[in-house]
Design a protein around this motif. Structure first.
Motif, PDB file in Angstrom:
ATOM      1  N   PHE A  55       0.824  -1.204   0.000  1.00  0.00           N
ATOM      2  CA  PHE A  55       0.000   0.000   0.000  1.00  0.00           C
ATOM      3  C   PHE A  55       0.860   1.256   0.000  1.00  0.00           C
ATOM      4  N   ILE A  56       1.879   1.291   0.856  1.00  0.00           N
ATOM      5  CA  ILE A  56       2.776   2.446   0.903  1.00  0.00           C
ATOM      6  C   ILE A  56       3.552   2.550  -0.412  1.00  0.00           C
ATOM      7  N   GLY A  57       3.948   1.410  -0.982  1.00  0.00           N
ATOM      8  CA  GLY A  57       4.625   1.418  -2.284  1.00  0.00           C
ATOM      9  C   GLY A  57       3.745   1.989  -3.380  1.00  0.00           C
ATOM     10  N   LEU A  58       2.446   1.680  -3.342  1.00  0.00           N
ATOM     11  CA  LEU A  58       1.498   2.232  -4.308  1.00  0.00           C
ATOM     12  C   LEU A  58       1.372   3.747  -4.133  1.00  0.00           C
ATOM     13  N   LEU A  59       1.203   4.193  -2.891  1.00  0.00           N
ATOM     14  CA  LEU A  59       1.104   5.637  -2.637  1.00  0.00           C
ATOM     15  C   LEU A  59       2.385   6.368  -3.043  1.00  0.00           C
ATOM     16  N   PHE A  60       3.518   5.778  -2.754  1.00  0.00           N
ATOM     17  CA  PHE A  60       4.800   6.381  -3.114  1.00  0.00           C
ATOM     18  C   PHE A  60       4.930   6.480  -4.628  1.00  0.00           C
ATOM     19  N   GLY A  61       4.478   5.464  -5.345  1.00  0.00           N
ATOM     20  CA  GLY A  61       4.490   5.499  -6.801  1.00  0.00           C
ATOM     21  C   GLY A  61       3.575   6.573  -7.364  1.00  0.00           C
ATOM     22  N   ILE A  62       2.397   6.741  -6.758  1.00  0.00           N
ATOM     23  CA  ILE A  62       1.466   7.779  -7.206  1.00  0.00           C
ATOM     24  C   ILE A  62       2.053   9.168  -6.966  1.00  0.00           C
ATOM     25  N   VAL A  63       2.655   9.377  -5.802  1.00  0.00           N
ATOM     26  CA  VAL A  63       3.285  10.667  -5.506  1.00  0.00           C
ATOM     27  C   VAL A  63       4.422  10.930  -6.491  1.00  0.00           C
ATOM     28  N   ALA A  65       4.703   9.785  -9.493  1.00  0.00           N
ATOM     29  CA  ALA A  65       4.177   9.975 -10.845  1.00  0.00           C
ATOM     30  C   ALA A  65       3.493  11.325 -11.016  1.00  0.00           C
ATOM     31  N   LEU A  66       2.837  11.816  -9.985  1.00  0.00           N
ATOM     32  CA  LEU A  66       2.046  13.040 -10.124  1.00  0.00           C
ATOM     33  C   LEU A  66       2.769  14.301  -9.657  1.00  0.00           C
ATOM     34  N   VAL A  67       3.439  14.247  -8.539  1.00  0.00           N
ATOM     35  CA  VAL A  67       4.013  15.448  -7.929  1.00  0.00           C
ATOM     36  C   VAL A  67       5.475  15.650  -8.335  1.00  0.00           C
ATOM     37  N   LYS A  68       6.241  14.589  -8.387  1.00  0.00           N
ATOM     38  CA  LYS A  68       7.682  14.714  -8.611  1.00  0.00           C
ATOM     39  C   LYS A  68       8.047  15.410  -9.929  1.00  0.00           C
ATOM     40  N   PRO A  69       7.366  15.147 -11.052  1.00  0.00           N
ATOM     41  CA  PRO A  69       7.744  15.868 -12.280  1.00  0.00           C
ATOM     42  C   PRO A  69       7.584  17.389 -12.159  1.00  0.00           C
ATOM     43  N   VAL A  70       6.544  17.834 -11.481  1.00  0.00           N
ATOM     44  CA  VAL A  70       6.324  19.271 -11.299  1.00  0.00           C
ATOM     45  C   VAL A  70       7.418  19.867 -10.425  1.00  0.00           C
ATOM     46  N   TRP A  96       8.734  12.185   2.277  1.00  0.00           N
ATOM     47  CA  TRP A  96       8.078  12.889   3.375  1.00  0.00           C
ATOM     48  C   TRP A  96       6.625  13.190   3.034  1.00  0.00           C
ATOM     49  N   LEU A  97       6.349  13.578   1.772  1.00  0.00           N
ATOM     50  CA  LEU A  97       4.972  13.824   1.343  1.00  0.00           C
ATOM     51  C   LEU A  97       4.144  12.546   1.427  1.00  0.00           C
ATOM     52  N   THR A  98       4.737  11.429   1.046  1.00  0.00           N
ATOM     53  CA  THR A  98       4.048  10.142   1.174  1.00  0.00           C
ATOM     54  C   THR A  98       3.746   9.848   2.639  1.00  0.00           C
ATOM     55  N   ALA A  99       4.699  10.128   3.524  1.00  0.00           N
ATOM     56  CA  ALA A  99       4.471   9.911   4.957  1.00  0.00           C
ATOM     57  C   ALA A  99       3.338  10.798   5.460  1.00  0.00           C
ATOM     58  N   TRP A 100       3.265  12.029   4.979  1.00  0.00           N
ATOM     59  CA  TRP A 100       2.192  12.920   5.404  1.00  0.00           C
ATOM     60  C   TRP A 100       0.838  12.421   4.894  1.00  0.00           C
ATOM     61  N   ILE A 101       0.792  11.968   3.650  1.00  0.00           N
ATOM     62  CA  ILE A 101      -0.465  11.459   3.089  1.00  0.00           C
ATOM     63  C   ILE A 101      -0.946  10.237   3.867  1.00  0.00           C
ATOM     64  N   THR A 102      -0.025   9.398   4.309  1.00  0.00           N
ATOM     65  CA  THR A 102      -0.426   8.180   5.020  1.00  0.00           C
ATOM     66  C   THR A 102      -0.987   8.448   6.404  1.00  0.00           C
ATOM     67  N   THR A 103      -0.859   9.677   6.896  1.00  0.00           N
ATOM     68  CA  THR A 103      -1.491   9.980   8.186  1.00  0.00           C
ATOM     69  C   THR A 103      -3.012   9.943   8.070  1.00  0.00           C
TER      70      THR A 103
END
Length: 142
Positions: A55-63, A65-70, A96-103
């Protein structure tokens, strides 16, 4: 679709290695799989742990894919000035953003110290992802 699943598994593996090496990074989860069967608590805990990392790997991948290029585009001048070393800080910020989202989820990634733990975790995750990605892509070329 298969490449996405492989990326999620590689991210989960990289996160597991980083949390195994670094004491300041933990992944905690609530129960995904109940232990209704007597004696199944050990296997249920193992399944919960694997599902939490996936689950964390999926969220990290989404972050990523979406945020890192910007963020990479906006920080391009700093990245050029530092000869690419600022990319490590960007990777740590994505972690760190992934950690914040997982809260806000049942599974939480916690990082004790943003600077050192997140930077070292970003380095470990990048190395493990690079090695595992290289191994998986060489298998698919054959």
């Amino acid at each position: 679709m298969g490449r996405i699943i492989i990326r999620v598994v590689i991210n989960a593996l990289a996160l597991w290695v980083a949390s195994w090496i670094l004491p300041g990074m933990q992944i905690a989860s609530t129960t995904f799989v109940g232990n209704d069967v007597a004696g199944a608590s050990g296997s249920a805990n193992a399944i919960n742990t694997v599902l939490a990392y996936l689950f964390i790997g999926l969220l990290f991948g989404i972050v990523n894919a979406l945020v890192k290029p910007v963020v990479k585009l906006l920080s391009l001048p700093v990245t050029i000035l530092t000869l690419g070393l600022f990319t490590i800080v960007i990777n740590a910020a994505m972690l760190w953003l992934t950690a914040w989202i997982t809260t806000f989820t049942p599974v939480s990634l916690s990082i004790d110290d943003f600077f050192w733990t997140a930077i070292l975790a970003a380095l470990i995750i990048s190395c493990v992802s690079m090695v595992a990605g290289g191994v998986s892509s060489s298998d698919s070329r054959r």
